[in-house]
Design a protein around this motif. Structure first.
Motif, short mmCIF file in Angstrom:
data_model
loop_
_atom_site.label_atom_id
_atom_site.label_comp_id
_atom_site.label_asym_id
_atom_site.label_seq_id
_atom_site.Cartn_x
_atom_site.Cartn_y
_atom_site.Cartn_z
N ARG A 1 1.27 12.67 -11.71
CA ARG A 1 1.50 11.63 -12.57
C ARG A 1 2.06 10.51 -12.03
N GLN A 2 1.56 9.41 -12.64
CA GLN A 2 2.35 8.13 -12.33
C GLN A 2 3.72 7.97 -12.31
N ILE A 3 4.32 7.77 -11.26
CA ILE A 3 5.96 7.42 -11.18
C ILE A 3 5.88 6.28 -10.87
N MET B 1 3.88 5.61 -5.56
CA MET B 1 3.83 5.52 -7.07
C MET B 1 2.71 6.42 -7.69
N ARG B 2 1.67 6.75 -6.83
CA ARG B 2 0.75 7.70 -7.35
C ARG B 2 -0.19 7.22 -8.73
N PHE B 3 -0.88 8.06 -9.34
CA PHE B 3 -1.43 7.82 -10.54
C PHE B 3 -1.61 9.08 -11.34
N ALA C 1 -7.61 -1.42 -5.21
CA ALA C 1 -6.86 -0.52 -3.93
C ALA C 1 -6.59 0.91 -4.70
N VAL C 2 -6.21 0.73 -5.65
CA VAL C 2 -5.86 2.11 -6.38
C VAL C 2 -6.94 2.98 -6.63
N LEU C 3 -8.28 2.65 -6.86
CA LEU C 3 -9.28 3.08 -7.33
C LEU C 3 -9.74 3.70 -5.94
N GLU D 1 0.72 -1.11 0.01
CA GLU D 1 0.05 0.08 0.03
C GLU D 1 0.81 1.35 0.01
N LEU D 2 1.87 1.26 0.84
CA LEU D 2 2.58 2.45 0.74
C LEU D 2 3.50 2.72 -0.55
#
Length: 788
Positions: free
Chosen positions: A427-429, A414-416, A453-455, A408-409
């Motif tokens: 931006r997704q990294i 990483m973001r989106f 999880a990201v949603l 999760e961390l």
């Protein structure tokens, strides 16, 4: 925009707007010209030009056009329609009359055949060169099989997609800005531009002529992707399950979409394409993007799947053949480095999640992958090992949450991708790269869990859901169906069947009915991979320009020989009992079984001899299916007749007596009398050992009408029956389930599962926050590792 399809005696003409594509029916040349109002006779309407293809070096060039397509909806947050290709048409460039009436539609009653010009036909035949009638028929047979496979890949497969005015080959993270007048074929990523090679001639010409001609060429340079697209819009129900939202929602609808893009590099089928190549391309490489649109805001998250990036394969015809390493570690290192260098250049950071078994038959490739990652020594690569079968044993797929929670961390860092009407906010990294052995079933389960999880993180960020709330039932259903459909589509393209474990992805529960269904699908995969994949692989190679100008006739002869050899082994494994094969071995030959008059009823057959019986197995002409087989005891053989058959060719006839009837099995070998002599020697030797009697062999003319072929003891089999037979191994699943109802066994299983989970959570005991994974270094390598 519709494309008018016209014809003249010497050309086919495609017209769209102010541009037209002239396709010579004599020499196959393609030329783009300004459109002319009245040109040729109208044939019909098509919806896209995908390129040209020559299925064999000697065959005519064919145009590939979209004859049927379905609009799926607008790209989320954009006013661009996305289409699925439902059917294609192949147009042969030759001066002979065009007769594909399926394309004509409303034009059929009005159309008259264009009268061919005799001089044009003479020029065309001269250009092809003088070939014997026999050679032409052989090439037509090869070309027909190629054409059938190409049509099967497109028609009704729900595998190919396009947009006339938007680039589908790139994710929003790389394609967030409208490119204005830049044509989409110039924007497209060559990795996912599936018809790039088929459009190669036009692309090169357009590049040479410069920007001033781009508008003229653009209608004929349409990129398509292979994979899966689903667009769910509009969603009007709030995403949270509680009746009170965190904030008052505007009436703006939601749109949720999933786009999977398969790489055209190292493309192919399951057992024909594994591992990596020298350029760093891996098999079954798929980029999957989940997109959420809400009003003027757009969110995107990308995941990857791809084969284990080392040189490995699974040769052989056994069910689930063991994997093997094909190169030394030093040879694999260069390709491994190229692969991850490219991923890091694209996505900045890579978290590679390896789901294969850490021991047993899969351990050899898992360990080799681990060693290569250590040698790579790059701080931008993190490797996570999660033995899926160990952690989810006993249908406890909910344990996938263990992996998702531990990352999760990492996913938050990483973001989106996030963009509103004015600017890009995030931006997704980095990217999660997930693999198992096939990168299908286990991979899809884990990817869907990460995507969910990201949603939920995205919905929390925009204040539409609290962390402790569940998704609304309608959202959950749409999300699960979308990911299950995606898994099925990718699996059909790579393995020929729907995905395994799809019931868990679709419903969130693993049930015994799903296990049994997986058993049948797994057996069906084995059948498809064994007999059909080679033909599909050759067609894919032609589409991507991998074949070149090789001797296709020789290649397809080798294909048939390989398939026949595989079929012979398949017959041994499935039809001969193990104890019978172990007692005295099993010899196998490929022959022709003669039934009817004058050899008119010749059929391909496999003949097997064991210590106690002989088998005659009838198959279809391509060696892909068992029609029926007969097993006859060696002691029933009375005599063998050798001689010329009705067609004047050397044959043998085995005369057997069963109870009150006789059967005559007439066989011929296309390889001559030596094969028949070998069979006779084997039968005589086995019969002598079994009953101590010599076999009578006489020579005389053979009457094929006497040969009754397979007797009444023949067992009729279909491919589905063989699939069910292959699935016997899964019948024990229900018995084990019933056995688990025993209290003692239940306690033992529960204790073992607690021990397994306790061992897997060693990292959590060392940290105050259970959601923080402990990545560690190995041998001072900067590559990070996490073993679950």
């Amino acid at each position: 925009m519709d494309i008018d399809f016209c014809e003249t005696p010497d050309a086919f003409i495609l017209k769209r707007g102010d541009s037209s594509l002239w396709c010579s029916r004599i020499d196959g040349r393609l030329e783009v010209r300004p459109a002319i109002e009245e040109t040729g006779q109208m044939v019909g309407v098509v919806y896209g030009y995908l390129g040209s293809i020559r299925l064999t070096p000697q065959s005519d060039k064919k145009l590939v056009v979209v004859s049927e397509c379905t609009p799926l909806g607008l790209y989320p947050g954009r006013q661009h329609m996305v289409y699925r290709i439902d059917k294609i048409a192949l147009i042969t460039l030759s001066p002979f009359p065009f007769r594909d009436y399926d394309m004509l539609g409303a034009y059929a009653p009005k159309r008259r055949d264009v009268v061919p010009n005799p001089k044009l036909i003479a020029d065309y035949q001269k250009a092809r060169g003088g070939e014997s009638e026999k050679m032409s028929k052989e090439k037509e047979k090869i070309e027909k099989r190629c054409q059938e496979e190409l049509l099967r890949m497109f028609n009704g497969s729900e595998s190919f997609y396009f947009s006339n005015d938007f680039d589908l080959t790139k994710s929003l993270n790389l394609n967030d800005e409208e490119k204005g007048d830049t044509p989409i074929w110039r924007q497209a990523d060559p990795t996912y531009f599936w018809n790039y090679h088929m459009l190669g001639d036009l692309i090169e010409t357009a590049k040479k002529r410069g920007p001033q001609t781009e508008k003229l060429y653009s209608p004929w340079l349409l990129p398509i992707i292979q994979g899966y697209i689903e667009i769910n819009q509009p969603l009007t129900e709030p995403p949270q399950s509680s009746p009170q939202p965190r904030k008052k929602l505007s009436p703006l609808p939601f749109s949720l979409a999933l786009i999977s893009r398969r790489s055209r590099f190292r493309a192919g089928t399951r057992y024909k394409r594994r591992g990596i190549d020298a350029e760093g391309h891996v098999a079954n490489h798929v980029e999957t993007e989940q997109i959420l649109a809400y009003g003027k805001q757009r969110f995107s998250f990308v995941l990857l799947r791809g084969s284990i990036p080392i040189y490995w394969s699974q040769p052989g015809t056994r069910y689930r053949p063991p994997p093997q390493l094909d190169r030394t570690p030093d040879e694999s290192q260069s390709a491994f480095r190229r692969h991850f260098d490219d991923l890091i250049a694209r996505y900045d950071r890579v978290v590679a999640i390896n789901l294969v078994e850490q021991s047993g038959r899969e351990g050899i490739v898992g360990s080799a992958y681990d060693r290569q990652a250590e040698s790579y020594d790059n701080e931008k690569l993190a490797c996570v090992s999660f033995d899926f079968h160990k952690h989810c044993k006993g249908m406890h797929y909910e344990n996938v949450a263990l992996l998702v929670d531990s990352l999760e961390l990492t996913s938050k860092k990483m973001r989106f991708f996030w963009k509103n009407a004015d600017s890009v906010l995030s931006r997704q990294i980095g990217v999660f790269r997930v693999n198992c052995m096939d990168c299908l079933d286990r991979t899809n389960v884990v990817q869907s869990a990460l995507a969910r999880a990201v949603l939920e993180i995205i919905l929390f960020k925009i204040s539409l859901k609290n962390p402790d709330e569940n998704l609304a039932a309608s959202w959950t259903s749409i999300f699960q169906d979308m990911w299950a459909n995606n898994g099925d589509a990718i699996s059909r393209q790579y393995a020929g069947t729907d995905a395994l474990k799809g019931d868990y992805t679709r419903t969130g529960e693993r049930k015994w009915a799903g296990v049994v269904r997986d058993g049948l699908n797994s057996a069906n995969r084995f059948y498809v991979n064994l007999f059909r994949d080679r033909y599909r692989q050759d067609v894919i190679d032609v589409m991507q320009g991998e074949r070149g100008d090789s001797d296709v006739d020789k290649e397809w002869t080798m294909v048939k020989e390989e398939d026949l050899t595989s079929f012979m082994r398949y017959c041994q494994d499935r039809l001969v009992p193990e104890n019978e094969a172990a007692a005295g071995g099993c010899q196998t030959w490929a022959l022709l079984l003669i039934q009817g008059e004058a050899g008119a009823g010749e059929e391909e057959a496999v003949f097997m001899v064991t210590a106690i019986a002989f088998y005659v197995v009838k198959c279809d002409v391509d060696g892909e299916d068992v029609k029926e087989f007969e097993k006859l005891p060696i002691e029933d053989v009375e005599r063998i007749i050798v001689g010329l058959g009705d067609a004047g060719r050397e044959c043998m006839q085995i005369e057997c007596a069963h109870d009150i009837r006789r059967t005559f099995t007439t066989l011929r070998s296309s390889q001559g009398g030596d094969v028949l002599k070998g069979i006779i020697d084997a039968l005589a030797r086995v019969r002598k050992a079994e009953i101590g009697v010599d076999t009578e062999v006489i020579r005389r003319r053979i009457d094929a009408r006497t040969g009754k072929g397979l007797g009444r003891r023949a067992v009729r089999l279909s491919s589905q029956y063989l699939i069910r037979q292959s699935a016997k191994m899964f019948r024990g699943v229900r018995r084990r389930a019933n056995a688990m109802s025993s209290p003692d066994l239940t306690r033992k299983f529960a204790q073992k599962k607690r021990e397994d989970l306790g061992r897997s959570q060693f990292y959590a005991k060392e940290t105050p926050d259970l959601l923080v994974p402990v990545f560690r270094e190995r041998n001072k390598s900067r590559t990070q590792f996490l073993d679950l």
